[in-house]
Design a protein around this motif. Structure first.
Motif, PDB file in Angstrom:
ATOM      1  N   GLY A  95      65.312   6.462  33.076  1.00  6.19           N
ATOM      2  CA  GLY A  95      64.236   5.841  32.321  1.00  6.19           C
ATOM      3  C   GLY A  95      63.302   6.825  31.634  1.00  6.19           C
ATOM      4  O   GLY A  95      63.716   7.890  31.190  1.00  6.19           O
ATOM      5  N   SER A  96      62.019   6.456  31.578  1.00  5.94           N
ATOM      6  CA  SER A  96      61.046   7.240  30.815  1.00  5.94           C
ATOM      7  C   SER A  96      59.731   7.302  31.565  1.00  5.94           C
ATOM      8  O   SER A  96      59.539   6.654  32.594  1.00  5.94           O
ATOM      9  CB  SER A  96      60.832   6.610  29.432  1.00  5.94           C
ATOM     10  OG  SER A  96      60.316   5.290  29.575  1.00  5.94           O
ATOM     11  N   SER A 219      52.923   7.030  23.714  1.00  2.00           N
ATOM     12  CA  SER A 219      54.336   6.674  23.753  1.00  2.00           C
ATOM     13  C   SER A 219      55.019   7.206  25.005  1.00  2.00           C
ATOM     14  O   SER A 219      54.452   7.989  25.769  1.00  2.00           O
ATOM     15  CB  SER A 219      55.039   7.222  22.510  1.00  2.00           C
ATOM     16  OG  SER A 219      54.913   8.636  22.446  1.00  2.00           O
ATOM     17  N   PRO A 222      61.672  10.369  27.647  1.00  2.00           N
ATOM     18  CA  PRO A 222      62.677  10.345  28.712  1.00  2.00           C
ATOM     19  C   PRO A 222      62.502  11.535  29.640  1.00  2.00           C
ATOM     20  O   PRO A 222      61.925  12.559  29.268  1.00  2.00           O
ATOM     21  CB  PRO A 222      64.003  10.430  27.939  1.00  2.00           C
ATOM     22  CG  PRO A 222      63.641  11.175  26.687  1.00  2.00           C
ATOM     23  CD  PRO A 222      62.242  10.737  26.343  1.00  2.00           C
ATOM     24  N   ARG A 238      66.503  11.627  24.414  1.00  2.00           N
ATOM     25  CA  ARG A 238      67.390  10.621  24.990  1.00  2.00           C
ATOM     26  C   ARG A 238      68.844  11.035  24.813  1.00  2.00           C
ATOM     27  O   ARG A 238      69.217  11.616  23.787  1.00  2.00           O
ATOM     28  CB  ARG A 238      67.152   9.257  24.355  1.00  2.00           C
ATOM     29  CG  ARG A 238      65.801   8.650  24.683  1.00  2.00           C
ATOM     30  CD  ARG A 238      65.702   7.202  24.223  1.00  2.00           C
ATOM     31  NE  ARG A 238      65.545   7.098  22.775  1.00  2.00           N
ATOM     32  CZ  ARG A 238      65.567   5.944  22.113  1.00  2.00           C
ATOM     33  NH1 ARG A 238      65.759   4.812  22.774  1.00  2.00           N
ATOM     34  NH2 ARG A 238      65.395   5.930  20.809  1.00  2.00           N
ATOM     35  N   ASP A 258      65.915   3.461  28.975  1.00  2.00           N
ATOM     36  CA  ASP A 258      65.113   4.350  28.136  1.00  2.00           C
ATOM     37  C   ASP A 258      65.702   5.744  28.039  1.00  2.00           C
ATOM     38  O   ASP A 258      65.295   6.536  27.180  1.00  2.00           O
ATOM     39  CB  ASP A 258      63.682   4.445  28.681  1.00  2.00           C
ATOM     40  CG  ASP A 258      62.883   3.179  28.433  1.00  2.00           C
ATOM     41  OD1 ASP A 258      63.431   2.231  27.857  1.00  2.00           O
ATOM     42  OD2 ASP A 258      61.699   3.141  28.830  1.00  2.00           O
ATOM     43  N   ARG A 271      64.824   0.721  20.498  1.00  2.00           N
ATOM     44  CA  ARG A 271      63.583   1.268  21.037  1.00  2.00           C
ATOM     45  C   ARG A 271      63.596   1.185  22.558  1.00  2.00           C
ATOM     46  O   ARG A 271      64.362   0.436  23.155  1.00  2.00           O
ATOM     47  CB  ARG A 271      62.374   0.515  20.479  1.00  2.00           C
ATOM     48  CG  ARG A 271      62.392  -0.983  20.699  1.00  2.00           C
ATOM     49  CD  ARG A 271      61.135  -1.623  20.132  1.00  2.00           C
ATOM     50  NE  ARG A 271      61.264  -3.057  19.973  1.00  2.00           N
ATOM     51  CZ  ARG A 271      61.072  -3.958  20.932  1.00  2.00           C
ATOM     52  NH1 ARG A 271      60.730  -3.556  22.140  1.00  2.00           N
ATOM     53  NH2 ARG A 271      61.204  -5.255  20.697  1.00  2.00           N
ATOM     54  N   MET A 272      62.727   1.974  23.177  1.00  2.00           N
ATOM     55  CA  MET A 272      62.593   1.928  24.624  1.00  2.00           C
ATOM     56  C   MET A 272      61.897   0.637  25.042  1.00  2.00           C
ATOM     57  O   MET A 272      61.108   0.069  24.293  1.00  2.00           O
ATOM     58  CB  MET A 272      61.780   3.124  25.120  1.00  2.00           C
ATOM     59  CG  MET A 272      62.419   4.475  24.882  1.00  2.00           C
ATOM     60  SD  MET A 272      61.372   5.796  25.580  1.00  2.00           S
ATOM     61  CE  MET A 272      62.293   7.252  25.100  1.00  2.00           C
ATOM     62  N   GLY A 273      62.185   0.191  26.255  1.00  2.00           N
ATOM     63  CA  GLY A 273      61.517  -0.991  26.778  1.00  2.00           C
ATOM     64  C   GLY A 273      62.467  -1.851  27.578  1.00  2.00           C
ATOM     65  O   GLY A 273      63.690  -1.745  27.481  1.00  2.00           O
ATOM     66  N   CYS A 274      61.895  -2.764  28.384  1.00  2.00           N
ATOM     67  CA  CYS A 274      62.741  -3.614  29.217  1.00  2.00           C
ATOM     68  C   CYS A 274      63.574  -4.562  28.376  1.00  2.00           C
ATOM     69  O   CYS A 274      64.634  -5.019  28.818  1.00  2.00           O
ATOM     70  CB  CYS A 274      61.896  -4.380  30.229  1.00  2.00           C
ATOM     71  SG  CYS A 274      60.838  -5.661  29.538  1.00  2.00           S
ATOM     72  N   ALA A 277      66.515  -2.349  27.864  1.00  2.00           N
ATOM     73  CA  ALA A 277      67.075  -1.757  29.079  1.00  2.00           C
ATOM     74  C   ALA A 277      67.868  -2.764  29.895  1.00  2.00           C
ATOM     75  O   ALA A 277      68.973  -2.470  30.374  1.00  2.00           O
ATOM     76  CB  ALA A 277      65.954  -1.155  29.931  1.00  2.00           C
TER      77      ALA A 277
END
Length: 349
Positions: A95-96, A219, A222, A238, A258, A271-274, A277
């Motif tokens: 993740g991040s 922001s 990773p 990433r 992420d 983009r990153m995020g649930c 994910a």
């Protein structure tokens, strides 16, 4: 073997663990529900189910440790307890974390989302109310500023961002964000780039923004372990993956969440995020259990924000995450966002 117990890692482990034996390596005993950290900071009850409870009924062994090194050639990893553990298949899902962007004093004087409980304690135990500055005009910063302004009305809340607050939303979406923040008394500092953080507050190119407490909602970045291990990474750190979420440099390693730079036709780089994910975790769980051999697909549907306890925003988007004009606001937006957040935990199983 799955490393990381976030949205992607847990989802993959629970699905693969329905049929196969899986080892999950992560130090957490409880799931960090990151999209609800603003609620924790505001003093609302935490919604963090135990990891072992989420794994109940699955053939998953949870090893509580932190991975410190990967030996991709030798197919083994090292943990912070000094163990060397071999694997057959590796799922990298670390993740991040909140990025400090090299800003002097930020890590020392600001509270990131990961320290939401500490921020809550700091605000609750302050001898007198003062000024609270939230840095970051993205979704995390907006939700945090709104929640804190509502929960601690005696505090003066400032939202500081290098861009525009909610500037990526449609006109109606941004108007809703600005309307609620104004109602809650949040003062905006847009186009204000933070250059340092000190005990007196924020130092910016436009001058000093005084603050007794600073919350950091910049922001995400990773973890560096992927690059350190030799996986090919994108400029943002990433790991670059193929259509099946395998590392392009080490196809025997899957990377999800992420930690993965996933680029899809007609969608772009996710983009990153649930929201991205968990679909990766669901897909990979099916792959590992032999239920699919198709490439990964994904299309966006909505973006949503909670804006305090009584308001919210649901922004409809195209499949490539570009904005549609339609939004749902007020109690409807709040209820939809709350429903989605509750669904996230159910999907983990």
């Amino acid at each position: 073997m799955v490393i990381g117990a976030g949205y992607a890692g847990l989802t993959a482990a629970t699905r693969a663990g329905r049929r196969d034996r899986v080892t999950l390596i992560a130090p957490e005993t409880r799931f960090l529900h990151r999209v609800r950290q603003h609620e924790t900071a505001a003093g609302h009850p935490e919604h963090r189910p135990a990891v072992d409870q989420l794994l109940r009924g699955r053939r998953v062994t949870h090893l509580r440790a932190r991975v410190t090194e990967l030996d991709l050639l030798g197919r083994k990893l090292m943990t912070d307890s000094g163990q060397a553990i071999g694997y057959d298949t590796l799922v990298y899902a670390l993740g991040s974390r909140t990025a400090w962007h090299g800003i002097p004093g930020a890590a020392e004087h600001a509270y990131p989302a990961e320290r939401a409980a500490e921020l809550r304690q700091r605000l609750s135990e302050a001898p007198r109310p003062g000024t609270l500055a939230v840095v970051g005009g993205g979704a995390t910063g907006i939700e945090l500023a709104a929640e804190l302004a509502e929960a601690y009305p005696e505090w003066q809340v400032r939202l500081v961002t290098a861009d525009e607050v909610g500037g990526w939303f449609s006109a109606a979406g941004r108007a809703q964000v600005l309307r609620v923040l104004e109602r809650l008394g949040v003062r905006l500092y847009e186009h204000t780039r933070v250059t340092a953080v000190g005990p007196d507050g924020l130092h910016t190119a436009q001058g000093t923004v005084e603050a007794d407490v600073v919350a950091w909602a910049a922001s995400m970045e990773p973890h560096a372990l992927a690059a350190e291990a030799g996986l090919t990474v994108a400029p943002d750190g990433r790991a670059v993956v193929d259509a099946y979420l395998r590392s392009v440099s080490h196809p025997d390693v899957y990377v999800i969440g992420d930690a993965a730079a996933v680029t899809l036709p007609r969608v772009g780089t996710l983009r990153m995020g649930c929201a991205t994910a968990q679909p990766m975790g669901r897909y990979l769980g099916r792959v590992l259990s032999g239920r699919t051999s198709a490439p990964f697909t994904f299309r966006y549907q909505v973006q949503c924000l909670s804006l305090g306890r009584r308001d919210g925003l649901v922004q409809l988007v195209h499949g490539d995450d570009s904005m549609r004009p339609m939004v749902f606001t007020g109690a409807v937006g709040r209820l939809v966002k709350a429903g989605i957040v509750r669904l996230v935990v159910a999907i983990l199983r």
